[in-house]
Scaffold this active site. Structure first.
Site, PDB file in Angstrom:
ATOM      1  N   THR A 186       0.871  -1.295   0.005  1.00 48.82           N
ATOM      2  CA  THR A 186      -0.153  -0.140  -0.039  1.00 48.82           C
ATOM      3  C   THR A 186       1.011   1.324  -0.045  1.00 48.82           C
ATOM      4  O   THR A 186       1.949   1.257   0.651  1.00 48.82           O
ATOM      5  CB  THR A 186      -0.986   0.001   1.138  1.00 48.82           C
ATOM      6  OG1 THR A 186      -1.729   1.202   1.032  1.00 48.82           O
ATOM      7  CG2 THR A 186      -0.296  -0.227   2.595  1.00 48.82           C
ATOM      8  N   HIS A 209       1.201 -12.970  12.773  1.00 50.57           N
ATOM      9  CA  HIS A 209       1.958 -13.716  13.616  1.00 50.57           C
ATOM     10  C   HIS A 209       1.887 -15.306  13.825  1.00 50.57           C
ATOM     11  O   HIS A 209       2.651 -15.849  14.504  1.00 50.57           O
ATOM     12  CB  HIS A 209       2.094 -13.126  14.956  1.00 50.57           C
ATOM     13  CG  HIS A 209       3.501 -13.024  15.724  1.00 50.57           C
ATOM     14  ND1 HIS A 209       4.233 -13.867  15.532  1.00 50.57           N
ATOM     15  CD2 HIS A 209       3.863 -11.847  16.649  1.00 50.57           C
ATOM     16  CE1 HIS A 209       5.565 -13.661  16.274  1.00 50.57           C
ATOM     17  NE2 HIS A 209       4.966 -12.281  16.978  1.00 50.57           N
TER      18      HIS A 209
END
Length: 442
Positions: free
Chosen positions: A362, A414
């Site tokens: 982005t 994660h």
């Protein structure tokens, strides 16, 4: 005798259940041919133009502009035998042999059998049929041999797509306007004048609650993006790390390359360098290009990079993909990114172009923003935010000098990517931008 068929709204991408009617390109009485564009719809993923599946004459539009229609709902009636030359019995379209569905130009209609759709509170009641048998539920097409009489649909205002968009953005109801253009076509000036026209005197001088508010229904791309971001934020445990990088060597290389014959006609942006760095660094940390498959209890490592580029468009945020970006040269990436951006700005990104990404960038720097904490695109494990490139004081060989500096932010899942892996990946991307020659070692 006339032979009428109703065209149901098809599923233009996997899993879509509804779409909004944006613009009709035909009106009752118009002659149409196979593959003529008859309507533009907005799905949860993009704006899509639907082609006509038959030759014939339009007899009725069954959904007005602005209405949200469920997949499988008839949206237009077409007389496929206006000259009355075919048999009075008529025949239904041939069904696909595999699953009993009818093939059309934009995929398959719903499976035959009872429809399983959620109830829509705002959906209008089915119109009564005065002549001819009622169509079977969720049937992809209906063929009858007598005129079908249904409840009237609001007349579609005559206006070009840019004028419709302007009216939608300004909150002007086109159905309340009289067009001043040829044939009663509503023009941009008609819409603008509607905003400045004096309103009727109110019955009471008391202030109207909410008069300075504007409410916009949550639907289409905005609705899908919101749901995807919520799902991602509350499913994948996000970690975001930041890195400030001296990208002066990258900017110097960019300036040199722009003067070479190979890149002279190419729009070579910092995003192209970031894209190259992202795919190269993924070779050393394949975890960032993997997917957590909770249903199968597996981590799926991709041997390719379908690079997503987050793009802000008038319809909302979309993330089209550069397919097999890892196989592209810097020049090929620059060209692909330019084409992708142009298509997105024009609202022509197809649903298929936004599926099956593996990692995303982005570019918040184009808005003058330094960094942020991006949310991972659903189905992926990492997203890189590229910040603005600024002239900043920087220490080089013990001396403070002005340099081109950029901030990077990497969010990762994660469950898939450990802290060491995420840190190493971000450091690798930064090293490639700080010194493009490092790419020779990858």
């Amino acid at each position: 005798m006339p032979q009428y068929k109703q065209f149901p709204l098809p599923d233009t991408a996997e899993g879509l259940t509804e779409a909004e009617i944006l613009t009709w390109h035909v009106a009752p009485g118009d002659a149409v041919k196979v593959n003529d564009i008859i309507v533009e719809i907005e799905t949860a993923k993009a704006a899509v133009e639907l082609p006509c599946p038959w030759d014939g004459v339009v007899t009725e539009l069954l959904a007005e502009v602005g209405r949200t229609v469920e997949v499988g709902t008839p949206i237009i009636t077409i007389d496929v035998d206006p000259a009355g030359t075919s048999s009075t019995n008529g025949t239904a379209p041939a069904a696909d042999q595999g699953e009993g569905r009818v093939a059309n130009l934009v995929g398959y209609g719903p499976k035959s059998g009872p429809a399983k759709r959620r109830t829509r509170r705002d959906a209008p009641a089915p119109a009564p049929v005065a002549a001819g048998p009622a169509p079977a539920p969720a049937a992809p097409a209906v063929t009858v041999t007598a005129p079908v009489v249904t409840a009237p649909v609001a007349t579609v205002p005559l206006a070009k797509p840019p004028v419709r968009k302007l009216a939608k953005d300004l909150g002007v109801d086109l159905r309340a306007l009289a067009g001043s253009g040829p044939g009663g076509v509503i023009t941009r000036e008609d819409v603008e004048q509607a905003l400045t026209a004096p309103a009727a005197a109110p019955v009471s001088a008391a202030p109207v609650p909410g008069a300075r508010e504007r409410r916009v229904p949550i639907k289409g791309v905005r609705k899908a993006t919101a749901q995807a971001m919520v799902d991602s934020a509350f499913t994948a445990p996000h970690v975001t790390e930041f890195l400030t990088v001296d990208v002066t060597p990258m900017m110097e290389l960019r300036a040199r390359l722009k003067n070479t014959p190979e890149f002279r006609d190419v729009k070579l942006t910092p995003l192209a360098f970031a894209a190259k760095a992202v795919v190269l660094a993924a070779r050393r940390t394949p975890d960032v290009n993997a997917t957590w498959d909770a249903a199968a209890g597996e981590i799926v490592y991709k041997e390719y990079v379908h690079l997503g580029i987050a793009a802000a468009t008038p319809r909302g945020l979309v993330v089209p993909k550069v397919r097999d970006a890892d196989r592209m040269s810097l020049r090929e990436l620059a060209i692909a990114l330019d084409e992708l951006a142009t298509t997105a700005r024009d609202g022509k990104t197809t649903p298929a172009d936004m599926l099956n990404g593996t990692i995303t960038i982005t570019n918040v720097g184009v808005f003058g923003v330094d960094t942020g904490t991006p949310i991972i695109n659903p189905g992926e494990s990492a997203i890189l935010a590229l910040g603005a490139i600024r002239d900043m004081p920087w220490v080089v060989d013990g001396q403070v000098v002005p340099r081109k500096v950029c901030q990077l932010a990497l969010s990762f899942d994660h469950r898939v990517v450990d802290g060491q892996q995420g840190s190493q990946y971000l450091a690798d991307v930064g090293a490639l931008l700080a010194d493009p020659a490092v790419a020779m070692t990858y």
